[in-house]
Design a protein around this motif. Structure first.
Motif, PDB file in Angstrom:
ATOM      1  N   TYR A 202       0.894  -1.142   0.000  1.00 54.63           N
ATOM      2  CA  TYR A 202       0.000   0.000   0.000  1.00 54.63           C
ATOM      3  C   TYR A 202       0.937   1.196   0.000  1.00 54.63           C
ATOM      4  CZ  TYR A 202      -2.457   4.001   1.776  1.00 54.63           C
ATOM      5  OH  TYR A 202      -2.940   5.274   1.931  1.00 54.63           O
ATOM      6  N   GLU A 203       0.748   2.116  -0.906  1.00 54.67           N
ATOM      7  CA  GLU A 203       1.604   3.290  -0.950  1.00 54.67           C
ATOM      8  C   GLU A 203       0.765   4.543  -1.147  1.00 54.67           C
ATOM      9  OE1 GLU A 203       3.464   3.743  -5.116  1.00 54.67           O
ATOM     10  OE2 GLU A 203       3.003   1.598  -4.878  1.00 54.67           O
ATOM     11  N   SER A 204       1.179   5.576  -0.485  1.00 47.87           N
ATOM     12  CA  SER A 204       0.572   6.886  -0.644  1.00 47.87           C
ATOM     13  C   SER A 204       1.720   7.876  -0.772  1.00 47.87           C
ATOM     14  CB  SER A 204      -0.299   7.214   0.566  1.00 47.87           C
ATOM     15  OG  SER A 204      -0.764   8.541   0.483  1.00 47.87           O
ATOM     16  N   VAL A 205       1.770   8.552  -1.913  1.00 46.16           N
ATOM     17  CA  VAL A 205       2.856   9.493  -2.174  1.00 46.16           C
ATOM     18  C   VAL A 205       2.251  10.846  -2.490  1.00 46.16           C
ATOM     19  CG1 VAL A 205       4.839  10.026  -3.633  1.00 46.16           C
ATOM     20  CG2 VAL A 205       4.326   7.642  -3.071  1.00 46.16           C
ATOM     21  N   GLU A 206       2.478  11.792  -1.590  1.00 47.13           N
ATOM     22  CA  GLU A 206       2.038  13.174  -1.768  1.00 47.13           C
ATOM     23  C   GLU A 206       3.189  14.074  -1.376  1.00 47.13           C
ATOM     24  OE1 GLU A 206      -1.382  13.694   0.691  1.00 47.13           O
ATOM     25  OE2 GLU A 206      -2.469  12.020  -0.201  1.00 47.13           O
ATOM     26  N   ALA A 207       3.164  15.300  -1.798  1.00 43.33           N
ATOM     27  CA  ALA A 207       4.211  16.245  -1.423  1.00 43.33           C
ATOM     28  C   ALA A 207       4.297  16.345   0.094  1.00 43.33           C
ATOM     29  CB  ALA A 207       3.934  17.619  -2.026  1.00 43.33           C
ATOM     30  N   GLY A 208       5.447  16.020   0.628  1.00 51.18           N
ATOM     31  CA  GLY A 208       5.666  16.118   2.064  1.00 51.18           C
ATOM     32  C   GLY A 208       5.061  15.004   2.888  1.00 51.18           C
ATOM     33  N   ASN A 209       4.587  13.934   2.237  1.00 56.42           N
ATOM     34  CA  ASN A 209       3.967  12.850   2.985  1.00 56.42           C
ATOM     35  C   ASN A 209       3.996  11.566   2.165  1.00 56.42           C
ATOM     36  OD1 ASN A 209       2.637  11.656   5.141  1.00 56.42           O
ATOM     37  ND2 ASN A 209       0.617  12.146   4.334  1.00 56.42           N
ATOM     38  N   VAL A 210       4.780  10.589   2.622  1.00 53.92           N
ATOM     39  CA  VAL A 210       4.858   9.298   1.941  1.00 53.92           C
ATOM     40  C   VAL A 210       4.627   8.202   2.964  1.00 53.92           C
ATOM     41  CG1 VAL A 210       6.352   7.697   0.667  1.00 53.92           C
ATOM     42  CG2 VAL A 210       6.503  10.153   0.233  1.00 53.92           C
ATOM     43  N   CYS A 211       3.773   7.258   2.613  1.00 55.14           N
ATOM     44  CA  CYS A 211       3.514   6.109   3.469  1.00 55.14           C
ATOM     45  C   CYS A 211       3.621   4.841   2.627  1.00 55.14           C
ATOM     46  CB  CYS A 211       2.131   6.206   4.105  1.00 55.14           C
ATOM     47  SG  CYS A 211       1.818   4.910   5.321  1.00 55.14           S
ATOM     48  N   ILE A 212       4.393   3.881   3.112  1.00 54.04           N
ATOM     49  CA  ILE A 212       4.553   2.587   2.455  1.00 54.04           C
ATOM     50  C   ILE A 212       4.225   1.528   3.499  1.00 54.04           C
ATOM     51  CG2 ILE A 212       6.099   1.082   1.148  1.00 54.04           C
ATOM     52  CD1 ILE A 212       8.013   3.581   0.982  1.00 54.04           C
ATOM     53  N   GLU A 213       3.312   0.630   3.173  1.00 59.67           N
ATOM     54  CA  GLU A 213       2.944  -0.437   4.104  1.00 59.67           C
ATOM     55  C   GLU A 213       2.929  -1.775   3.375  1.00 59.67           C
ATOM     56  OE1 GLU A 213      -0.249   0.369   7.018  1.00 59.67           O
ATOM     57  OE2 GLU A 213      -0.517   2.242   5.877  1.00 59.67           O
ATOM     58  N   TRP A 214       3.202  -2.853   4.115  1.00 57.65           N
ATOM     59  CA  TRP A 214       3.198  -4.201   3.570  1.00 57.65           C
ATOM     60  C   TRP A 214       2.770  -5.162   4.674  1.00 57.65           C
ATOM     61  CZ3 TRP A 214       7.344  -1.053   4.367  1.00 57.65           C
ATOM     62  CH2 TRP A 214       8.201  -1.395   5.411  1.00 57.65           C
TER      63      TRP A 214
END
Length: 94
Positions: A51-63
């Motif tokens: 699961y990935e969320s990439v936005e300016a100033g905010n990145v989240c990677i989960e598995w």
């Protein structure tokens, strides 16, 4: 300040280095390049589901599960982030 949180199943980065004007910040560029390369490597080399969320100033990677290749990629990414932090102390690890 860039905040980095690493847990067994997640990496979360937030914030900005603010060491230069928008679009010229080499610290943000370095962290972004390392992190976007990590995401691609986890998906294409380690073949992990993310699961990935990439936005300016905010990145989240989960598995949910990690394999040896994924672990090696994350460890290498972490070495890179620590190297950037050693040169530019605007990264905070939680």
């Amino acid at each position: 300040m860039i905040t980095v949180l690493v847990t067994p199943n997640k990496i979360h980065l937030s914030g900005h280095a603010n060491t230069a004007s928008h679009g010229s910040d080499i610290v943000c560029s370095a962290v972004s390049a390392l992190t976007l390369t990590l995401i691609r490597g986890l998906k294409e080399i380690a073949r992990m589901r993310l699961y990935e969320s990439v936005e300016a100033g905010n990145v989240c990677i989960e598995w949910q599960t990690i394999n040896d290749t994924g672990k090696a990629l994350i460890d290498t990414w972490f070495l890179g982030i620590c190297g950037v932090s050693a040169e530019y102390p605007v990264i905070e690890f939680l």
